[in-house]
Design a protein around this motif. Structure first.
Motif, PDB file in Angstrom:
ATOM      1  N   UNK A   9       0.861  -1.186   0.000  1.00 13.68           N
ATOM      2  CA  UNK A   9       0.000   0.000   0.000  1.00 13.68           C
ATOM      3  C   UNK A   9       0.892   1.229   0.000  1.00 13.68           C
ATOM      4  N   UNK A  10       0.807   2.043  -1.068  1.00 15.41           N
ATOM      5  CA  UNK A  10       1.615   3.252  -1.203  1.00 15.41           C
ATOM      6  C   UNK A  10       0.730   4.488  -1.057  1.00 15.41           C
ATOM      7  N   UNK A  41       5.400   4.918   2.269  1.00 16.62           N
ATOM      8  CA  UNK A  41       5.018   6.316   2.115  1.00 16.62           C
ATOM      9  C   UNK A  41       5.869   7.026   1.066  1.00 16.62           C
ATOM     10  N   UNK A  42       6.903   6.333   0.539  1.00 19.28           N
ATOM     11  CA  UNK A  42       7.787   6.953  -0.448  1.00 19.28           C
ATOM     12  C   UNK A  42       8.042   5.991  -1.599  1.00 19.28           C
ATOM     13  N   UNK A  43       8.417   6.546  -2.748  1.00 17.13           N
ATOM     14  CA  UNK A  43       8.737   5.715  -3.903  1.00 17.13           C
ATOM     15  C   UNK A  43       9.952   4.819  -3.649  1.00 17.13           C
ATOM     16  N   UNK A  44      11.027   5.319  -3.034  1.00 21.59           N
ATOM     17  CA  UNK A  44      12.153   4.410  -2.766  1.00 21.59           C
ATOM     18  C   UNK A  44      11.742   3.202  -1.913  1.00 21.59           C
ATOM     19  N   UNK A  45      10.843   3.394  -0.967  1.00 23.40           N
ATOM     20  CA  UNK A  45      10.374   2.269  -0.153  1.00 23.40           C
ATOM     21  C   UNK A  45       9.596   1.270  -0.999  1.00 23.40           C
ATOM     22  N   UNK A  56       2.115  -9.562  -3.958  1.00 21.58           N
ATOM     23  CA  UNK A  56       1.089 -10.167  -4.816  1.00 21.58           C
ATOM     24  C   UNK A  56       0.217  -9.127  -5.514  1.00 21.58           C
ATOM     25  N   UNK A  57       0.085  -7.941  -4.922  1.00 22.32           N
ATOM     26  CA  UNK A  57      -0.696  -6.852  -5.519  1.00 22.32           C
ATOM     27  C   UNK A  57      -0.247  -5.544  -4.876  1.00 22.32           C
ATOM     28  N   UNK A  58      -0.441  -4.455  -5.612  1.00 16.17           N
ATOM     29  CA  UNK A  58      -0.100  -3.122  -5.115  1.00 16.17           C
ATOM     30  C   UNK A  58      -1.353  -2.258  -5.114  1.00 16.17           C
ATOM     31  N   UNK A  59      -1.490  -1.446  -4.078  1.00 12.25           N
ATOM     32  CA  UNK A  59      -2.534  -0.431  -4.008  1.00 12.25           C
ATOM     33  C   UNK A  59      -1.796   0.899  -3.959  1.00 12.25           C
ATOM     34  N   UNK A  60      -1.997   1.732  -4.975  1.00 14.27           N
ATOM     35  CA  UNK A  60      -1.268   2.992  -5.084  1.00 14.27           C
ATOM     36  C   UNK A  60      -2.233   4.165  -5.015  1.00 14.27           C
ATOM     37  N   UNK A  61      -1.929   5.127  -4.160  1.00 16.66           N
ATOM     38  CA  UNK A  61      -2.749   6.323  -3.979  1.00 16.66           C
ATOM     39  C   UNK A  61      -2.364   7.359  -5.032  1.00 16.66           C
ATOM     40  N   UNK A  62      -3.287   7.643  -5.922  1.00 20.19           N
ATOM     41  CA  UNK A  62      -3.056   8.625  -6.974  1.00 20.19           C
ATOM     42  C   UNK A  62      -2.890  10.035  -6.454  1.00 20.19           C
ATOM     43  N   UNK A  63      -3.279  10.283  -5.204  1.00 20.81           N
ATOM     44  CA  UNK A  63      -3.216  11.624  -4.627  1.00 20.81           C
ATOM     45  C   UNK A  63      -1.949  11.844  -3.794  1.00 20.81           C
ATOM     46  N   UNK A  68       2.804  10.916  -7.401  1.00 22.01           N
ATOM     47  CA  UNK A  68       1.487  10.298  -7.321  1.00 22.01           C
ATOM     48  C   UNK A  68       1.484   8.851  -7.765  1.00 22.01           C
ATOM     49  N   UNK A  69       0.487   8.126  -7.312  1.00 23.83           N
ATOM     50  CA  UNK A  69       0.365   6.714  -7.614  1.00 23.83           C
ATOM     51  C   UNK A  69       0.218   6.397  -9.089  1.00 23.83           C
ATOM     52  N   UNK A  70      -0.335   7.330  -9.860  1.00 27.56           N
ATOM     53  CA  UNK A  70      -0.493   7.067 -11.301  1.00 27.56           C
ATOM     54  C   UNK A  70       0.864   7.020 -11.992  1.00 27.56           C
ATOM     55  N   UNK A  71       1.717   7.981 -11.674  1.00 29.01           N
ATOM     56  CA  UNK A  71       3.068   7.984 -12.235  1.00 29.01           C
ATOM     57  C   UNK A  71       3.877   6.797 -11.744  1.00 29.01           C
ATOM     58  N   UNK A  72       3.713   6.455 -10.471  1.00 28.07           N
ATOM     59  CA  UNK A  72       4.411   5.297  -9.916  1.00 28.07           C
ATOM     60  C   UNK A  72       3.951   4.030 -10.624  1.00 28.07           C
ATOM     61  N   UNK A  73       2.661   3.900 -10.863  1.00 32.54           N
ATOM     62  CA  UNK A  73       2.125   2.725 -11.550  1.00 32.54           C
ATOM     63  C   UNK A  73       2.754   2.578 -12.932  1.00 32.54           C
TER      64      UNK A  73
END
Length: 133
Positions: A9-10, A41-45, A56-63, A68-73
């Motif tokens: 969970x990011x 809480x961070x991209x490096x993490x 097994x799955x990622x939940x990314x917060x777009x906000x 943001x989670x969209x760019x990370x995705x």
């Protein structure tokens, strides 16, 4: 002993991470394994956790800010071999086109609605059946 699914969970917001944990519960559906959450809480993490390969799955917060989670995705889909499925949390339903751009496997809006979220997460955790010709 039953296997456990690990869900990353990011979000930079601890309340959002808590909403995700509470909405999914210990098991989002009867036909998927119990879940264990890894919070970042961070991209490096996020990248460090994905290096291990146990997600097994990622939940990314777009906000999330500043990344943001969209760019990370999109970055994960480009850079991680056999990237786990991604559930994107969006601020508005109108952002669905951005979820498509980011190549998320599923998307739900914030605030997290427990039934919708648990269903979307369970769908990502179900074993994928191979397509036969």
């Amino acid at each position: 002993m039953q296997a456990t699914a690990t869900v990353l969970v990011y979000s930079d917001n601890s309340a959002t991470r808590e909403q995700v944990r509470l909405a999914a519960g210990r098991r989002p559906a009867a036909d998927v394994p119990p879940v264990r959450f890894v919070e970042c809480a961070t991209l490096p993490a996020v990248l460090k956790e994905l290096e291990h390969g146990d997600i097994d799955a990622c939940v990314l917060d777009g906000e999330t800010a500043p990344i943001g989670g969209m760019g990370v995705c999109r970055q994960l889909k480009d850079e991680i071999f056999q990237c786990p499925p991604v559930l994107l949390l969006m601020g508005r339903p109108q952002d669905a086109w951005l979820a498509t751009w980011s190549r998320a496997d599923a998307a739900v809006t914030l605030p997290v609605e427990p039934v919708e979220f648990a269903g979307a997460l369970a769908a990502l955790l179900r074993p994928r059946k191979p397509v036969t010709a």
